[in-house]
Design a protein around this motif. Structure first.
Motif, PDB file in Angstrom:
ATOM      1  N   PHE A  82       0.650  -1.466   0.601  1.00  0.00           N
ATOM      2  CA  PHE A  82       0.083  -0.158   0.287  1.00  0.00           C
ATOM      3  C   PHE A  82       0.910   1.212  -0.225  1.00  0.00           C
ATOM      4  O   PHE A  82       1.704   1.480   0.682  1.00  0.00           O
ATOM      5  CB  PHE A  82      -0.875   0.147   1.137  1.00  0.00           C
ATOM      6  CG  PHE A  82      -1.867  -1.290   1.208  1.00  0.00           C
ATOM      7  CD1 PHE A  82      -3.035  -0.761   0.803  1.00  0.00           C
ATOM      8  CD2 PHE A  82      -1.479  -2.306   1.614  1.00  0.00           C
ATOM      9  CE1 PHE A  82      -4.130  -1.680   0.523  1.00  0.00           C
ATOM     10  CE2 PHE A  82      -3.061  -3.190   1.620  1.00  0.00           C
ATOM     11  CZ  PHE A  82      -3.803  -2.826   0.985  1.00  0.00           C
ATOM     12  N   TYR A  85      -3.472   5.303   0.240  1.00  0.00           N
ATOM     13  CA  TYR A  85      -4.949   5.072   1.373  1.00  0.00           C
ATOM     14  C   TYR A  85      -6.343   5.238   1.151  1.00  0.00           C
ATOM     15  O   TYR A  85      -7.725   5.601   1.634  1.00  0.00           O
ATOM     16  CB  TYR A  85      -5.007   4.997   2.707  1.00  0.00           C
ATOM     17  CG  TYR A  85      -3.117   4.673   3.385  1.00  0.00           C
ATOM     18  CD1 TYR A  85      -3.654   2.961   3.080  1.00  0.00           C
ATOM     19  CD2 TYR A  85      -2.123   5.020   2.860  1.00  0.00           C
ATOM     20  CE1 TYR A  85      -1.898   2.744   3.837  1.00  0.00           C
ATOM     21  CE2 TYR A  85      -0.501   4.804   3.634  1.00  0.00           C
ATOM     22  CZ  TYR A  85      -1.293   2.976   3.515  1.00  0.00           C
ATOM     23  OH  TYR A  85       0.343   2.253   3.922  1.00  0.00           O
ATOM     24  N   TYR A  90      -6.193   1.916  -4.139  1.00  0.00           N
ATOM     25  CA  TYR A  90      -6.853   1.419  -2.685  1.00  0.00           C
ATOM     26  C   TYR A  90      -7.445   0.415  -2.972  1.00  0.00           C
ATOM     27  O   TYR A  90      -7.368  -0.316  -1.998  1.00  0.00           O
ATOM     28  CB  TYR A  90      -6.632   2.295  -1.709  1.00  0.00           C
ATOM     29  CG  TYR A  90      -6.737   1.809  -0.765  1.00  0.00           C
ATOM     30  CD1 TYR A  90      -5.743   1.771   0.634  1.00  0.00           C
ATOM     31  CD2 TYR A  90      -8.324   1.894  -0.264  1.00  0.00           C
ATOM     32  CE1 TYR A  90      -6.602   1.236   1.305  1.00  0.00           C
ATOM     33  CE2 TYR A  90      -9.276   2.179   1.298  1.00  0.00           C
ATOM     34  CZ  TYR A  90      -7.851   1.523   2.380  1.00  0.00           C
ATOM     35  OH  TYR A  90      -8.288   0.711   3.473  1.00  0.00           O
ATOM     36  N   SER A  91      -8.527   0.351  -3.395  1.00  0.00           N
ATOM     37  CA  SER A  91     -10.076  -0.419  -3.372  1.00  0.00           C
ATOM     38  C   SER A  91      -9.161  -1.288  -4.183  1.00  0.00           C
ATOM     39  O   SER A  91     -10.082  -2.450  -3.074  1.00  0.00           O
ATOM     40  CB  SER A  91     -10.915   0.651  -4.175  1.00  0.00           C
ATOM     41  OG  SER A  91     -11.241   1.463  -3.744  1.00  0.00           O
ATOM     42  N   ASN A  93      -6.065  -3.287  -3.881  1.00  0.00           N
ATOM     43  CA  ASN A  93      -5.549  -3.370  -3.174  1.00  0.00           C
ATOM     44  C   ASN A  93      -5.928  -4.201  -1.988  1.00  0.00           C
ATOM     45  O   ASN A  93      -5.975  -5.239  -1.315  1.00  0.00           O
ATOM     46  CB  ASN A  93      -4.269  -2.715  -2.682  1.00  0.00           C
ATOM     47  CG  ASN A  93      -3.150  -2.484  -3.386  1.00  0.00           C
ATOM     48  OD1 ASN A  93      -3.067  -3.329  -4.688  1.00  0.00           O
ATOM     49  ND2 ASN A  93      -2.256  -1.453  -3.089  1.00  0.00           N
ATOM     50  N   MET A  94      -7.284  -3.792  -1.094  1.00  0.00           N
ATOM     51  CA  MET A  94      -7.794  -4.073  -1.026  1.00  0.00           C
ATOM     52  C   MET A  94      -8.328  -5.351  -0.642  1.00  0.00           C
ATOM     53  O   MET A  94      -8.002  -6.340  -0.244  1.00  0.00           O
ATOM     54  CB  MET A  94      -9.105  -3.636   0.261  1.00  0.00           C
ATOM     55  CG  MET A  94      -8.395  -2.177   1.037  1.00  0.00           C
ATOM     56  SD  MET A  94      -7.484  -2.354   2.695  1.00  0.00           S
ATOM     57  CE  MET A  94      -8.984  -3.706   3.742  1.00  0.00           C
ATOM     58  N   SER A  95      -9.685  -5.518  -2.024  1.00  0.00           N
ATOM     59  CA  SER A  95      -9.681  -6.378  -2.378  1.00  0.00           C
ATOM     60  C   SER A  95      -8.992  -7.865  -2.148  1.00  0.00           C
ATOM     61  O   SER A  95      -9.517  -8.951  -2.018  1.00  0.00           O
ATOM     62  CB  SER A  95     -10.466  -5.858  -3.471  1.00  0.00           C
ATOM     63  OG  SER A  95     -12.204  -5.196  -3.153  1.00  0.00           O
ATOM     64  N   LEU A  97      -6.952  -8.162  -0.496  1.00  0.00           N
ATOM     65  CA  LEU A  97      -5.703  -8.834   0.492  1.00  0.00           C
ATOM     66  C   LEU A  97      -7.024  -9.589   1.240  1.00  0.00           C
ATOM     67  O   LEU A  97      -6.951 -10.126   1.589  1.00  0.00           O
ATOM     68  CB  LEU A  97      -5.741  -8.028   0.492  1.00  0.00           C
ATOM     69  CG  LEU A  97      -5.037  -7.466   2.372  1.00  0.00           C
ATOM     70  CD1 LEU A  97      -3.437  -8.113   2.379  1.00  0.00           C
ATOM     71  CD2 LEU A  97      -4.070  -6.350   2.883  1.00  0.00           C
ATOM     72  N   LYS A  98      -8.386  -9.128   0.860  1.00  0.00           N
ATOM     73  CA  LYS A  98      -9.216  -9.690   1.542  1.00  0.00           C
ATOM     74  C   LYS A  98      -9.976 -11.038   0.655  1.00  0.00           C
ATOM     75  O   LYS A  98     -10.232 -12.128   1.227  1.00  0.00           O
ATOM     76  CB  LYS A  98     -10.720  -9.422   1.179  1.00  0.00           C
ATOM     77  CG  LYS A  98     -10.519  -8.236   2.491  1.00  0.00           C
ATOM     78  CD  LYS A  98     -11.712  -6.504   2.020  1.00  0.00           C
ATOM     79  CE  LYS A  98     -12.571  -5.479   2.805  1.00  0.00           C
ATOM     80  NZ  LYS A  98     -12.897  -4.719   2.578  1.00  0.00           N
TER      81      LYS A  98
END
Length: 117
Positions: A82, A85, A90-91, A93-95, A97-98
């Motif tokens: 990251f 943020y 960012y969105s 990367n978060m997807s 990671l989840k």
């Protein structure tokens, strides 16, 4: 993971609730593995000029640190780095990671993968 010598500088934060003053306690790690010692180097305040000297002991730019981090981090597979943020990157990367976490938990549930950090 290996760390360069300059990473042996450690910082502890003390907050005096009565005066609302913050103190920085500086330490240096000496030794290797089980024979490691933590040596106290001194105390400064956030307002102290010494703080500026200690705040950047590594002398790395943001890009240099990012390069070092990517090269030396322990977990690399499908874990994004990251650098911002907000926004689309960012969105995504978060997807990612989840999704990785869900897949890892499912594999661990069926004992196809160990679940450790």
């Amino acid at each position: 993971m290996t760390y360069p010598d300059f990473s042996k500088q450690e910082l502890g934060l003390e907050w005096d609730l009565k005066t609302n003053q913050f103190y920085l306690h500086w330490f240096e790690i000496q030794g290797k593995e089980l024979a490691t010692e933590l040596l106290y180097q001194g105390k400064t305040t956030l307002d102290d000029d010494k703080f500026l000297k200690y705040a950047q002991p590594y002398k790395l730019s943001d890009q240099e640190y990012l390069t070092f981090f990517k090269k030396n981090r322990r977990k690399k597979v499908f874990i994004p780095v990251f650098t911002e943020y907000k926004g689309m990157k960012y969105s995504i990367n978060m997807s990612l990671l989840k999704t990785r976490a869900r897949v890892a938990r499912t594999l661990a549930k069926y004992k196809l993968r160990k679940w450790n950090n």
